[in-house]
Design an enzyme around this catalytic site. Structure first.
Site, PDB file in Angstrom:
ATOM      1  CB  ALA A 108      -0.882  -0.015   1.241  1.00  0.00           C
ATOM      2  N   GLY A 131       0.648  -4.870   0.956  1.00  0.00           N
ATOM      3  CA  GLY A 131      -0.566  -4.930   0.141  1.00  0.00           C
ATOM      4  C   GLY A 131      -0.327  -5.577  -1.219  1.00  0.00           C
ATOM      5  CD  GLU A 136      -1.932  -7.440   3.071  1.00  0.00           C
ATOM      6  OE1 GLU A 136      -1.568  -6.308   2.684  1.00  0.00           O
ATOM      7  OE2 GLU A 136      -2.423  -7.628   4.194  1.00  0.00           O
ATOM      8  CD  GLU A 179       1.983  -5.293   5.634  1.00  0.00           C
ATOM      9  OE1 GLU A 179       2.834  -6.182   5.899  1.00  0.00           O
ATOM     10  OE2 GLU A 179       1.109  -5.432   4.762  1.00  0.00           O
TER      11      GLU A 179
HETATM   12  N1  CAA Z   1       4.609   3.184  -0.820  1.00  0.00           N
HETATM   13  C1  CAA Z   1       5.016   4.322  -1.409  1.00  0.00           C
HETATM   14  N2  CAA Z   1       6.156   4.414  -2.128  1.00  0.00           N
HETATM   15  C2  CAA Z   1       6.923   3.318  -2.235  1.00  0.00           C
HETATM   16  C3  CAA Z   1       6.560   2.100  -1.633  1.00  0.00           C
HETATM   17  C4  CAA Z   1       5.342   2.038  -0.902  1.00  0.00           C
HETATM   18  N3  CAA Z   1       4.884   0.934  -0.335  1.00  0.00           N
HETATM   19  N4  CAA Z   1       7.519   1.188  -1.909  1.00  0.00           N
HETATM   20  C5  CAA Z   1       8.445   1.821  -2.656  1.00  0.00           C
HETATM   21  N5  CAA Z   1       8.081   3.102  -2.861  1.00  0.00           N
HETATM   22  C6  CAA Z   1       8.815   4.144  -3.604  1.00  0.00           C
HETATM   23  C7  CAA Z   1      10.020   4.643  -2.836  1.00  0.00           C
HETATM   24  O1  CAA Z   1       9.644   5.620  -1.893  1.00  0.00           O
HETATM   25  C8  CAA Z   1      10.869   5.179  -3.955  1.00  0.00           C
HETATM   26  O2  CAA Z   1      10.374   6.445  -4.334  1.00  0.00           O
HETATM   27  P1  CAA Z   1      11.399   7.699  -4.554  1.00  0.00           P
HETATM   28  O3  CAA Z   1      12.272   7.246  -5.708  1.00  0.00           O
HETATM   29  O4  CAA Z   1      10.498   8.835  -4.902  1.00  0.00           O
HETATM   30  O5  CAA Z   1      12.175   7.853  -3.303  1.00  0.00           O
HETATM   31  C9  CAA Z   1      10.581   4.228  -5.112  1.00  0.00           C
HETATM   32  O6  CAA Z   1       9.356   3.570  -4.785  1.00  0.00           O
HETATM   33  C10 CAA Z   1      11.642   3.169  -5.285  1.00  0.00           C
HETATM   34  O7  CAA Z   1      11.815   2.538  -4.043  1.00  0.00           O
HETATM   35  P2  CAA Z   1      13.258   2.354  -3.344  1.00  0.00           P
HETATM   36  O8  CAA Z   1      14.170   3.473  -3.732  1.00  0.00           O
HETATM   37  O9  CAA Z   1      13.025   2.141  -1.903  1.00  0.00           O
HETATM   38  O10 CAA Z   1      13.728   1.013  -4.073  1.00  0.00           O
HETATM   39  P3  CAA Z   1      14.713  -0.106  -3.504  1.00  0.00           P
HETATM   40  O11 CAA Z   1      14.978  -1.003  -4.650  1.00  0.00           O
HETATM   41  O12 CAA Z   1      15.868   0.508  -2.784  1.00  0.00           O
HETATM   42  O13 CAA Z   1      13.831  -0.878  -2.402  1.00  0.00           O
HETATM   43  C11 CAA Z   1      11.846  -1.969  -1.538  1.00  0.00           C
HETATM   44  C12 CAA Z   1      12.692  -1.605  -2.789  1.00  0.00           C
HETATM   45  C13 CAA Z   1      12.617  -2.977  -0.673  1.00  0.00           C
HETATM   46  C14 CAA Z   1      10.583  -2.596  -2.073  1.00  0.00           C
HETATM   47  C15 CAA Z   1      11.554  -0.681  -0.734  1.00  0.00           C
HETATM   48  O14 CAA Z   1      11.045   0.309  -1.616  1.00  0.00           O
HETATM   49  C16 CAA Z   1      10.541  -0.887   0.362  1.00  0.00           C
HETATM   50  O15 CAA Z   1      10.880  -1.395   1.414  1.00  0.00           O
HETATM   51  N6  CAA Z   1       9.279  -0.447   0.150  1.00  0.00           N
HETATM   52  C17 CAA Z   1       8.248  -0.484   1.177  1.00  0.00           C
HETATM   53  C18 CAA Z   1       7.722  -1.896   1.365  1.00  0.00           C
HETATM   54  C19 CAA Z   1       6.663  -1.900   2.448  1.00  0.00           C
HETATM   55  O16 CAA Z   1       6.894  -1.556   3.587  1.00  0.00           O
HETATM   56  N7  CAA Z   1       5.429  -2.324   2.072  1.00  0.00           N
HETATM   57  C20 CAA Z   1       4.290  -2.372   2.992  1.00  0.00           C
HETATM   58  C21 CAA Z   1       3.463  -1.127   2.895  1.00  0.00           C
HETATM   59  S1  CAA Z   1       2.176  -1.016   4.116  1.00  0.00           S
HETATM   60  C22 CAA Z   1       0.930  -2.020   3.545  1.00  0.00           C
HETATM   61  O17 CAA Z   1       1.028  -2.598   2.493  1.00  0.00           O
HETATM   62  C23 CAA Z   1      -0.292  -2.106   4.438  1.00  0.00           C
HETATM   63  C24 CAA Z   1      -1.274  -3.161   4.040  1.00  0.00           C
HETATM   64  O18 CAA Z   1      -1.176  -4.297   4.408  1.00  0.00           O
HETATM   65  C25 CAA Z   1      -2.449  -2.820   3.275  1.00  0.00           C
END
Ligand code: CAA
Length: 258
Positions: free
Chosen positions: A65, A109, A112, A132
């Site tokens: 998400a 998400g 999921e 998360e």
């Molecule tokens: N939401 C918003 N933006 C996201 C995102 C997310 N979940 N995941 C990645 N992005 C964005 C980053 O902010 C980044 O944007 P910028 O270039 O503007 O900074 C871009 O995507 C590329 O990401 P990274 O630079 O971080 O890429 P990476 O290759 O270094 O890492 C990753 C990849 C490991 C997937 C890392 O991006 C990450 O950890 N993302 C978050 C994963 C996460 O925590 N997901 C759970 C979200 S909460 C949820 O989903 C709740 C639910 O159950 C409904």
């Protein structure tokens, strides 16, 4: 509806829906979820689409998400607004089969969403996770529920509590995905599986999807009874007559969805 965050193509009776927010690794925001629900509902009502394939990019199916969207929200915002409930209900209400073709990250998400599909085919680079907990929240789209039913309590606890990522081979071993294929072959494999399904009787396909899903929602005894009664009712269709006659006559069945 014109889409900005997804791409939809319908060809050879398959609706291919590609998540397309590359700058955010296909993070699920309100716009993407709304467009996705609209596209799935359109495929559901379009006779040209007999199976749906949902995919992302090579780097990410979806990284979760959208954290930017949630960052400033309060409890009252998400509770009163019932965050994700409408989208989730709409996705699981789709009666046509949906195959998730996953490459790269399927996190939070994203994992999921893949699990809401009917089965997952992934590439060797796929990484599944429910991270998360690192954000100080829990999964909110089924990560503690569907994942536990799919891979069992121990692995689901491990994934949800440590936030670790699961690689493709482990995901196949524990039944999260149905097949792992080389990255370059992912879409061919998913489209071929969808093509196989598209050849079948749509009535039977929809009935079987309902039956398998029922197994997660009821007791074994009730589920078997449901299966038996739906099996019986399929004998009311022309497709059952055609399917069995074709077998007897050693020819391909010509199903007409009636
Ligand atoms: N939401 C918003 N933006 C996201 C995102 C997310 N979940 N995941 C990645 N992005 C964005 C980053 O902010 C980044 O944007 P910028 O270039 O503007 O900074 C871009 O995507 C590329 O990401 P990274 O630079 O971080 O890429 P990476 O290759 O270094 O890492 C990753 C990849 C490991 C997937 C890392 O991006 C990450 O950890 N993302 C978050 C994963 C996460 O925590 N997901 C759970 C979200 S909460 C949820 O989903 C709740 C639910 O159950 C409904």
């Amino acid at each position: 509806m014109a889409y900005e965050t997804i791409i939809v193509e319908i060809e050879d009776h398959i609706a291919l829906v590609t998540l397309n927010r590359p700058d955010a690794l296909n993070a699920l925001n309100d716009q993407l979820l709304s467009e996705l629900c609209d596209a799935l509902a359109s495929a559901q009502s379009n006779d040209k689409a007999r199976c749906i394939v949902l995919t992302g990019s090579e780097k990410a199916f979806a990284a979760g998400a959208d954290i930017n969207m949630m960052n400033s929200k309060s409890f009252v915002d998400v509770f009163a607004g019932d965050l994700f409930t409408e989208a989730s209900d709409k996705i699981i209400a789709i009666r046509k089969p949906i195959i998730a073709a996953v490459s790269g990250y399927a996190l939070g998400g994203g994992c999921e969403l893949a699990m809401m599909c009917d089965f997952i085919i992934c590439s060797e680079t796929a990484k599944f996770g429910q991270p998360e907990i690192n954000l100080g929240v829990s999964p909110g789209l089924g990560g503690t529920q569907r994942l536990t039913r799919f891979i069992g309590k121990s692995k689901a606890m491990d994934m949800n509590l440590t936030g670790r990522f699961m690689e493709a081979d482990e995901a196949e071993r524990c039944g999260l995905v149905s097949r792992v294929v080389p990255t370059k072959k992912l879409m061919d494999e998913a489209m071929a599986a969808a093509g196989k399904i598209a050849e079948k009787s749509m009535i039977t396909v929809v009935a079987i999807k309902e039956m398998v899903n029922r197994s997660y929602e009821t007791t074994l005894r009730e589920g078997i009874l449901f299966e038996r009664r739906v099996f019986h009712s399929l004998f009311a269709t022309e497709d059952q007559k055609e399917g069995m006659a074709a077998f007897m006559e050693k020819r391909e069945a010509q199903f007409r969805d009636n």
